[in-house]
Scaffold this active site. Structure first.
Site, PDB file in Angstrom:
ATOM      1  N   ASP A  61       0.836  -1.164  -0.059  1.00 35.42           N
ATOM      2  CA  ASP A  61       0.129  -0.058   0.112  1.00 35.42           C
ATOM      3  C   ASP A  61       0.793   1.324  -0.009  1.00 35.42           C
ATOM      4  O   ASP A  61       2.079   1.181   0.495  1.00 35.42           O
ATOM      5  CB  ASP A  61      -0.627   0.070   1.330  1.00 35.42           C
ATOM      6  CG  ASP A  61      -1.754  -1.190   1.493  1.00 35.42           C
ATOM      7  OD1 ASP A  61      -2.163  -1.629   0.477  1.00 35.42           O
ATOM      8  OD2 ASP A  61      -2.127  -1.366   2.647  1.00 35.42           O
TER       9      ASP A  61
HETATM   10  N1  URA Z   1      -1.305  -5.793   4.070  1.00 36.28           N
HETATM   11  C1  URA Z   1      -1.493  -4.471   3.908  1.00 36.28           C
HETATM   12  O1  URA Z   1      -2.680  -4.288   4.556  1.00 36.28           O
HETATM   13  N2  URA Z   1      -0.809  -4.001   3.323  1.00 36.28           N
HETATM   14  C2  URA Z   1       0.510  -4.032   2.638  1.00 36.28           C
HETATM   15  O2  URA Z   1       0.687  -2.955   1.988  1.00 36.28           O
HETATM   16  C3  URA Z   1       0.449  -5.216   2.580  1.00 36.28           C
HETATM   17  C4  URA Z   1       0.024  -6.229   3.368  1.00 36.28           C
END
Ligand code: URA
Length: 272
Positions: free
Chosen positions: A137
């Protein structure tokens, strides 16, 4: 046994053997290819001399066949070479990197909205046609792998290969004692059950806790959604391991080449 080995070992005259050695059982020889010990040395296994010894000791396979002869010639781009059972990345065009993606960087090579993107960090390497292995993310930092090895990237991201990723999440505490059992049993999310492989509390400070979550799936926002569902919405999130590769002390925004061992371990993790 040693005497037997020595008596069978040819004199070290690779050119002589290049020209004259013929072993009908060995189908790995590539006429005009590169010398196996040179390929191994260039991949960083050891010195040429030490690699010759490894070959003589039967520790090296090419396309699954033990190759013991001196002067064996191979195609490092096409053939699969293992030393002591571990795959050696020998194709010179294939590269493997780890980036510590900073918070605020989108996990794409280009962002139409002009936000910082991965291209800002791999600019010097774009000629290598690198792609990122999975995503993080925008608000998550941590380990993101890059390669141009399509088969490896595919296997690392495909859920059927079950490669584990480890995250550290800062969440509101306190954490109930039995939470690891709840998470390992599975949490109902809108797109199905999500299970973590491992969970532990790393630290608890007043109303905040640092927890470690290990899972082998890659659904969007998976850690955030799981933790939200159990009443601990994520404040900060970082990925610290991807399979056998660790983030270590890599600073946010910096990239490093993976070591020979790390690449071999990645191959092993996905059965290549
Ligand atoms: N889980 C999440 O919530 N975000 C990420 O970037 C990777 C795994």
């Amino acid at each position: 046994m040693d005497a037997f080995k020595t008596s069978r070992q040819p004199q070290r005259d690779p050119d002589f053997y290049d020209a004259d050695y013929e072993d009908e059982r060995d189908t790995t020889e590539v006429p005009g290819g590169e010398k196996l010990q040179k390929v191994l040395a260039q991949a960083g296994v050891a010195s040429r001399r030490a690699c010759e010894e490894m070959i003589g000791e039967g520790r090296v396979t090419v396309d699954g066949q033990v190759v013991r002869r001196f002067g064996a010639r191979v195609d490092p781009s096409k053939q699969v070479i293992h030393v002591d059972g571990k795959r050696i990345p020998t194709a010179p065009e294939l590269v493997y990197y780890a980036l510590n993606k900073p918070i605020g960087v989108v996990s794409t090579m280009e962002d139409p909205q002009g936000r910082p993107s991965l291209a800002d960090y791999v600019q010097d390497l774009t000629a290598l046609r690198l792609f990122h292995v999975g995503r993080l993310d925008t608000e998550t930092e941590g380990l993101l792998l890059f390669t141009n090895d399509g088969e490896l990237a595919h296997r690392l991201t495909h859920p059927s290969f079950g490669v584990q990723k480890k995250y550290w999440a800062k969440v509101p505490g306190p954490i109930a004692r039995g939470l690891h059992r709840v998470l390992q049993k599975g949490v109902d999310l809108e797109d199905g059950l999500a299970r973590v492989d491992e969970f532990r509390v790393v630290q608890e400070h007043g109303q905040q806790a640092l927890v470690e979550v290990v899972l082998h799936e890659g659904r969007t926002h998976i850690v955030r959604r799981i933790m939200e569902q159990v009443g601990h919405p994520v404040i900060d999130l970082a990925r610290i391991e991807f399979g056998p590769v660790k983030l270590g002390r890599l600073k946010p925004g910096t990239i490093r080449a993976l070591s020979l061992k790390e690449v071999g371990d990645l191959y092993a993790a996905v059965g290549m």
